[in-house]
Write a protein that holds these residues in place. Sequence first.
Motif, PDB file in Angstrom:
ATOM      1  N   LEU A 117      18.131  60.221  56.228  1.00  0.00           N
ATOM      2  CA  LEU A 117      17.329  61.417  56.481  1.00  0.00           C
ATOM      3  C   LEU A 117      18.215  62.626  56.785  1.00  0.00           C
ATOM      4  N   VAL A 118      19.248  62.425  57.581  1.00  0.00           N
ATOM      5  CA  VAL A 118      20.175  63.529  57.883  1.00  0.00           C
ATOM      6  C   VAL A 118      20.950  63.927  56.624  1.00  0.00           C
ATOM      7  N   ASP A 119      21.330  62.937  55.823  1.00  0.00           N
ATOM      8  CA  ASP A 119      21.980  63.256  54.539  1.00  0.00           C
ATOM      9  C   ASP A 119      21.076  64.143  53.679  1.00  0.00           C
ATOM     10  N   GLU A 120      19.780  63.786  53.624  1.00  0.00           N
ATOM     11  CA  GLU A 120      18.823  64.598  52.868  1.00  0.00           C
ATOM     12  C   GLU A 120      18.757  66.021  53.416  1.00  0.00           C
ATOM     13  N   ALA A 121      18.687  66.133  54.737  1.00  0.00           N
ATOM     14  CA  ALA A 121      18.577  67.444  55.373  1.00  0.00           C
ATOM     15  C   ALA A 121      19.786  68.314  55.047  1.00  0.00           C
ATOM     16  N   LEU A 122      20.973  67.727  55.102  1.00  0.00           N
ATOM     17  CA  LEU A 122      22.191  68.488  54.791  1.00  0.00           C
ATOM     18  C   LEU A 122      22.212  68.906  53.327  1.00  0.00           C
ATOM     19  N   ASN A 123      21.805  68.002  52.453  1.00  0.00           N
ATOM     20  CA  ASN A 123      21.792  68.322  51.031  1.00  0.00           C
ATOM     21  C   ASN A 123      20.778  69.416  50.727  1.00  0.00           C
ATOM     22  N   PHE A 124      19.587  69.346  51.375  1.00  0.00           N
ATOM     23  CA  PHE A 124      18.565  70.356  51.153  1.00  0.00           C
ATOM     24  C   PHE A 124      19.041  71.731  51.623  1.00  0.00           C
ATOM     25  N   ASN A 125      19.714  71.776  52.767  1.00  0.00           N
ATOM     26  CA  ASN A 125      20.195  73.059  53.274  1.00  0.00           C
ATOM     27  C   ASN A 125      21.336  73.612  52.429  1.00  0.00           C
ATOM     28  N   ALA A 126      22.059  72.726  51.739  1.00  0.00           N
ATOM     29  CA  ALA A 126      23.167  73.189  50.897  1.00  0.00           C
ATOM     30  C   ALA A 126      22.700  73.589  49.503  1.00  0.00           C
ATOM     31  N   THR A 127      21.748  72.836  48.944  1.00  0.00           N
ATOM     32  CA  THR A 127      21.373  73.043  47.538  1.00  0.00           C
ATOM     33  C   THR A 127      19.954  73.571  47.348  1.00  0.00           C
ATOM     34  N   GLY A 128      19.106  73.406  48.380  1.00  0.00           N
ATOM     35  CA  GLY A 128      17.711  73.801  48.237  1.00  0.00           C
ATOM     36  C   GLY A 128      16.865  72.773  47.507  1.00  0.00           C
ATOM     37  N   ILE A 129      17.379  71.576  47.274  1.00  0.00           N
ATOM     38  CA  ILE A 129      16.667  70.543  46.531  1.00  0.00           C
ATOM     39  C   ILE A 129      16.369  69.363  47.449  1.00  0.00           C
ATOM     40  N   ARG A 130      15.109  68.949  47.484  1.00  0.00           N
ATOM     41  CA  ARG A 130      14.714  67.761  48.245  1.00  0.00           C
ATOM     42  C   ARG A 130      14.792  66.526  47.352  1.00  0.00           C
ATOM     43  N   PRO A 131      14.950  65.368  47.964  1.00  0.00           N
ATOM     44  CA  PRO A 131      14.768  64.135  47.184  1.00  0.00           C
ATOM     45  C   PRO A 131      13.284  63.979  46.852  1.00  0.00           C
ATOM     46  N   VAL A 132      12.958  63.224  45.837  1.00  0.00           N
ATOM     47  CA  VAL A 132      11.567  63.050  45.410  1.00  0.00           C
ATOM     48  C   VAL A 132      11.072  61.685  45.860  1.00  0.00           C
ATOM     49  N   ASP A 133       9.994  61.691  46.655  1.00  0.00           N
ATOM     50  CA  ASP A 133       9.365  60.452  47.097  1.00  0.00           C
ATOM     51  C   ASP A 133       8.052  60.175  46.368  1.00  0.00           C
ATOM     52  N   LYS A 134       7.410  61.250  45.863  1.00  0.00           N
ATOM     53  CA  LYS A 134       6.105  61.097  45.222  1.00  0.00           C
ATOM     54  C   LYS A 134       6.080  61.864  43.908  1.00  0.00           C
ATOM     55  N   PHE A 135       5.338  61.331  42.949  1.00  0.00           N
ATOM     56  CA  PHE A 135       5.190  61.988  41.650  1.00  0.00           C
ATOM     57  C   PHE A 135       3.721  62.371  41.464  1.00  0.00           C
ATOM     58  N   PHE A 136       3.499  63.647  41.193  1.00  0.00           N
ATOM     59  CA  PHE A 136       2.138  64.145  41.048  1.00  0.00           C
ATOM     60  C   PHE A 136       1.622  63.906  39.639  1.00  0.00           C
ATOM     61  N   SER A 137       0.441  63.321  39.558  1.00  0.00           N
ATOM     62  CA  SER A 137      -0.247  63.134  38.285  1.00  0.00           C
ATOM     63  C   SER A 137      -1.618  63.790  38.410  1.00  0.00           C
ATOM     64  N   ALA A 138      -1.825  64.862  37.673  1.00  0.00           N
ATOM     65  CA  ALA A 138      -3.032  65.670  37.834  1.00  0.00           C
ATOM     66  C   ALA A 138      -4.280  64.898  37.437  1.00  0.00           C
ATOM     67  N   ARG A 139      -5.330  65.079  38.217  1.00  0.00           N
ATOM     68  CA  ARG A 139      -6.640  64.604  37.805  1.00  0.00           C
ATOM     69  C   ARG A 139      -7.119  65.477  36.640  1.00  0.00           C
ATOM     70  N   PRO A 140      -8.103  64.992  35.896  1.00  0.00           N
ATOM     71  CA  PRO A 140      -8.521  65.750  34.703  1.00  0.00           C
ATOM     72  C   PRO A 140      -8.960  67.179  35.007  1.00  0.00           C
ATOM     73  N   HIS A 141      -9.742  67.371  36.060  1.00  0.00           N
ATOM     74  CA  HIS A 141     -10.226  68.720  36.345  1.00  0.00           C
ATOM     75  C   HIS A 141      -9.105  69.629  36.850  1.00  0.00           C
ATOM     76  N   GLN A 142      -8.149  69.068  37.575  1.00  0.00           N
ATOM     77  CA  GLN A 142      -7.003  69.871  38.009  1.00  0.00           C
ATOM     78  C   GLN A 142      -6.204  70.363  36.807  1.00  0.00           C
ATOM     79  N   ALA A 143      -5.941  69.448  35.872  1.00  0.00           N
ATOM     80  CA  ALA A 143      -5.176  69.825  34.679  1.00  0.00           C
ATOM     81  C   ALA A 143      -5.958  70.821  33.817  1.00  0.00           C
ATOM     82  N   TRP A 144      -7.255  70.591  33.682  1.00  0.00           N
ATOM     83  CA  TRP A 144      -8.092  71.487  32.870  1.00  0.00           C
ATOM     84  C   TRP A 144      -8.152  72.886  33.474  1.00  0.00           C
TER      85      TRP A 144
END
Length: 747
Positions: A99-126
């Motif tokens: 977690l601290v490694d992630e925090a340091l990397n985020f503060n250095a690069t602005g990029i978070r690690p990915v834990d979840k992948f979003f898949s739009a529901r039909p109405h959201q995508a539409w």
Amino acid sequence: MNNIIYIGSTDNPNKFHVGMTSNNRSPFLRWQDADYRGKLPYLPGKVKFYSVGNLRDEPIHQYIMKDSNVYSVKKEEGISSDEIFRVDDTNPTEYLINLVDEALNFNATGIRPVDKFFSARPHQAWVNQVILDRFDGDKTIVQPLNLCARFGKTLQALSLFKDSGLEVMVVAAHWLAANQSFIDTVDQKFDITSDVAVIKPDYDQFKSAIDKGQRVLIDVSLHKDAEKIDPRLISALSVYKKLIYIDEADYGAWTTSSRDTASKFINSGINLVCIATGTNIDRALIGESGHIEEPITVSYLDLIEAKRGEGRLFQPGGFCSDNPVEWQNKLSDIVDVAVLNMDVSEDLVDDLNELSDEKRPNMAKIFAKRNSHIQNKIIKSLLADTDFGADVFGMYSTQYENIEHPAVMMFIPGKKSDVNNVVKVGKSIAPEYNWIALHGDEHTNRTAEKYVKDVIASGGEKTIIVSCSMGSRSFSVPNIVAVINCKDGGSIGAAVQQASRCFTPGCGKTTGLIVNYSFNTDTTSSFESDLISSAIEYDPTDSEGAVRRVYGLMNFYKKDEEGYMVSLSETDFLEYVTSVDNLKNMGKATIDMKGLISNIDLLQILQDIQINSNTSKEWKGVIDKAVTYIKSDEVKEKGEPDEENKSIRDLIKKISSVVESTSNVYYMAPNQNTFKECLSEIALNPNKNAEYTRLVGVGSDIVYNEIYQFLNPSIMDLIIAKASKLDSMDNFASSSSKHSSDNLFDL
């Protein structure tokens, strides 16, 4: 200067120090300092050290505290140190290092690690496809989004931010739980937000994030005065095309002060402006100007229908027609809906019937603090029927599969003191349950959801949340299996938002139960009125088909004498919904009173009505008081009239009388098909218009030109259609007319 971030162990394998030393000083020396060592019964041990340059430990603390398994010992144990944390994991050391490694990397690069992948529901995508088709980036557009509660507006908006290719998103709301929902979702580390920095409307924070190459989400409270917005930020934003998302826009976002704050951002450069709400989209658009697109509407009925592979998106050539099964599967967690109309118990009715008309209470009086003895019976009946299990928890578990740690949310009329009293009475009856009084003395709209989730997670067989308003929107607790509405009347938008709290998916829940607790179960609730009117608006040409659609997509029940939920047949439901009284009830419930009262031209409308010759003295007197009040200093200070003010309440009653006399409109113009067409014909006939004025108090021309815009045309037309099939007339008697019956009826 070079700082060192350290992770240190303690005498507890789940507790750690996460802190900082400056000027390359060894953490070992820091730990041996008298002011440090003297406060601890142990000497910290090295877990990991990091050389971090100018970075301090505060951003690291902020990042790791967003993790649901990390807790501040300072808050838990009331100690002074803010660098000791507890980690709940089977391997806490490795968990914290990562977690601290992630925090340091985020503060250095602005990029978070990915834990979840979003898949739009039909109405959201539409919805997002329609929006992006309309926005070409050449000019600012305003896109109204009438998206039902539980649609998933937060992820839809963040997905739109990603798909649009824009670098800046402004989330602005008056209801601050909406803002918090965006912040919490970004912190969940979705793939679509891994490079997003969440900042306040601060120029320095904005510049820092942009310099790192991050996309920026600006968290703007519309409580904030426009003049307090940093002009440097507004100037910097003018060169960016932005997504501006105003969520829960019908709640306060349309007031003058909120519009002034939002306009600072909207008028800075070319922007895609989304005005989003689950209710009252017309009110949300008050004061909006510029290029306004046609609203995009998705109801909860649409979601349930699509879950079954049906509805407009699944029709031939529709958005989901190429791969219907895949799209349908994305809606598997949509919660089905059941509605139970439940009246007060017989013993309580007997008690109330013994009282005089003057002393007999309504719902507001029943839940007032002085009536604790009555509340005792209500709570036992609704929430703690230990003898027969016929309370809401028992009926739900009998009808549907139960979940672990179920919760029921109960909305009552009244004040915070009344909420506290109901909870006090509840604890005396069922002390083994979690009882939560949800109001502003203990919580805020930003923090209420987390608090309730923490209480449920801490244990307890069942949880009851009592509120008079807090938690009505942007409040997502999956454990809530039922919502009990104990309010007489009130805003239909608020009733719909409150009922929708049991639609949050999760915990294995398949169905949300809405309980309408009232003295008269033959009267449609505000939630049912909205369901029917929304369905009719979907296809105004087939009102009966709309009612059947509602019945086919949801379950409707009554409670029998033995405490079981009994389904209404389709015939019973049709008769119940389309009774003359219920149609009038729906017509009055769906009058846009908030829109009328907050209309900037209301004063002129009232004055136009007042001077018209086709207006009764009684109406003119009511209008005169309303006009006087609207011109008062009280209204000027608040920025809008108060709906509870007596002069405004009297005005509302008068406008409701228009609905009461709708059937008579048909009898005076039986060759017309809609309420508006009937009004037009009556206005052209002096005798008919005079009779209409006698019945209602204002002429049909006034209703047509000034009042009709605030009525629900679908319901009004349905009353006309119903009247065409009946033989009786509600308020008209030929013998009472001062005018000749000639040309009064065209029968």
